[in-house]
Design a protein around this motif. Structure first.
Motif, PDB file in Angstrom:
ATOM      1  N   ALA A   1       0.891  -0.964   0.164  1.00 47.30           N
ATOM      2  CA  ALA A   1      -0.080  -0.083   0.071  1.00 47.30           C
ATOM      3  C   ALA A   1       1.015   1.361   0.045  1.00 47.30           C
ATOM      4  O   ALA A   1       0.647   2.279  -0.696  1.00 47.30           O
ATOM      5  CB  ALA A   1      -0.901  -0.098   0.986  1.00 47.30           C
ATOM      6  N   TRP A   2       1.937   1.300   0.840  1.00 45.02           N
ATOM      7  CA  TRP A   2       2.880   2.428   0.744  1.00 45.02           C
ATOM      8  C   TRP A   2       3.376   2.481  -0.553  1.00 45.02           C
ATOM      9  O   TRP A   2       3.720   3.712  -0.956  1.00 45.02           O
ATOM     10  CB  TRP A   2       3.820   2.133   1.909  1.00 45.02           C
ATOM     11  N   ARG A   3       4.064   1.514  -1.319  1.00 40.92           N
ATOM     12  CA  ARG A   3       4.640   1.568  -2.513  1.00 40.92           C
ATOM     13  C   ARG A   3       3.637   2.165  -3.550  1.00 40.92           C
ATOM     14  O   ARG A   3       3.985   3.018  -4.325  1.00 40.92           O
ATOM     15  CB  ARG A   3       5.340   0.481  -2.932  1.00 40.92           C
ATOM     16  N   GLY A   4       2.482   1.619  -3.575  1.00 42.63           N
ATOM     17  CA  GLY A   4       1.212   2.127  -4.327  1.00 42.63           C
ATOM     18  C   GLY A   4       1.141   3.565  -4.076  1.00 42.63           C
ATOM     19  O   GLY A   4       0.983   4.206  -5.259  1.00 42.63           O
ATOM     20  N   ALA A   5       0.798   4.177  -2.900  1.00 44.73           N
ATOM     21  CA  ALA A   5       0.646   5.479  -2.533  1.00 44.73           C
ATOM     22  C   ALA A   5       1.818   6.179  -3.124  1.00 44.73           C
ATOM     23  O   ALA A   5       1.496   7.351  -3.784  1.00 44.73           O
ATOM     24  CB  ALA A   5       0.513   5.702  -0.983  1.00 44.73           C
ATOM     25  N   ARG A   6       3.224   6.058  -2.950  1.00 46.12           N
ATOM     26  CA  ARG A   6       4.326   6.592  -3.345  1.00 46.12           C
ATOM     27  C   ARG A   6       4.083   6.858  -4.947  1.00 46.12           C
ATOM     28  O   ARG A   6       4.548   7.730  -5.603  1.00 46.12           O
ATOM     29  CB  ARG A   6       5.542   6.000  -3.128  1.00 46.12           C
ATOM     30  N   ALA A   7       3.947   5.487  -5.731  1.00 49.49           N
ATOM     31  CA  ALA A   7       3.929   5.585  -7.153  1.00 49.49           C
ATOM     32  C   ALA A   7       2.770   6.521  -7.483  1.00 49.49           C
ATOM     33  O   ALA A   7       2.949   7.212  -8.592  1.00 49.49           O
ATOM     34  CB  ALA A   7       3.653   4.053  -7.660  1.00 49.49           C
ATOM     35  N   GLY A   8       1.455   6.544  -6.802  1.00 45.13           N
ATOM     36  CA  GLY A   8       0.621   7.419  -7.176  1.00 45.13           C
ATOM     37  C   GLY A   8       1.004   8.918  -7.328  1.00 45.13           C
ATOM     38  O   GLY A   8       0.630   9.584  -7.947  1.00 45.13           O
ATOM     39  N   ALA A   9       1.549   9.069  -6.051  1.00 44.83           N
ATOM     40  CA  ALA A   9       2.308  10.430  -5.941  1.00 44.83           C
ATOM     41  C   ALA A   9       3.058  11.011  -7.115  1.00 44.83           C
ATOM     42  O   ALA A   9       2.992  12.025  -7.296  1.00 44.83           O
ATOM     43  CB  ALA A   9       2.685  10.456  -4.450  1.00 44.83           C
ATOM     44  N   ARG A  10       3.777  10.097  -7.750  1.00 42.88           N
ATOM     45  CA  ARG A  10       4.600  10.533  -8.772  1.00 42.88           C
ATOM     46  C   ARG A  10       4.161  10.645 -10.007  1.00 42.88           C
ATOM     47  O   ARG A  10       4.585  11.077 -10.889  1.00 42.88           O
ATOM     48  CB  ARG A  10       5.683   9.372  -8.766  1.00 42.88           C
ATOM     49  N   LEU A  11       2.616  10.039 -10.159  1.00 41.07           N
ATOM     50  CA  LEU A  11       2.185  10.110 -11.372  1.00 41.07           C
ATOM     51  C   LEU A  11       1.611  11.402 -11.886  1.00 41.07           C
ATOM     52  O   LEU A  11       1.416  12.228 -11.128  1.00 41.07           O
ATOM     53  CB  LEU A  11       0.890   9.187 -11.396  1.00 41.07           C
TER      54      LEU A  11
END
Length: 72
Positions: free
Chosen positions: A62-72
């Motif tokens: 979930a943390w990795r997904g949230a970070r990836a989403g923040a970079r989009l």
């Protein structure tokens, strides 16, 4: 993480989320209403250690997904 992969993960999460049932939670757990690791393990039919490993893995993803989403 490519946007297509993130979209697939979101779709998968939503599918599983729709199939979930709420845990019976009362105010006796830690942090004013939290569920203990032992309670989760019992509910899932797992050992406490195995349940904690699954929870840590889900939190990490979930943390990795949230970070990836923040970079989009």
């Amino acid at each position: 993480m490519p946007p297509q992969r993130l979209a697939a993960l979101v779709t998968l999460f939503e599918r599983y989320w729709d199939d979930t049932v709420p845990l019976d939670v009362d105010d006796s757990g830690p942090a004013g209403g939290g569920v203990t690791g032992k309670a989760v393990a019992t509910r899932w039919g797992l050992s406490r250690r195995t349940a904690q490993c699954h929870i840590q893995r889900m939190t990490h993803l979930a943390w990795r997904g949230a970070r990836a989403g923040a970079r989009l």
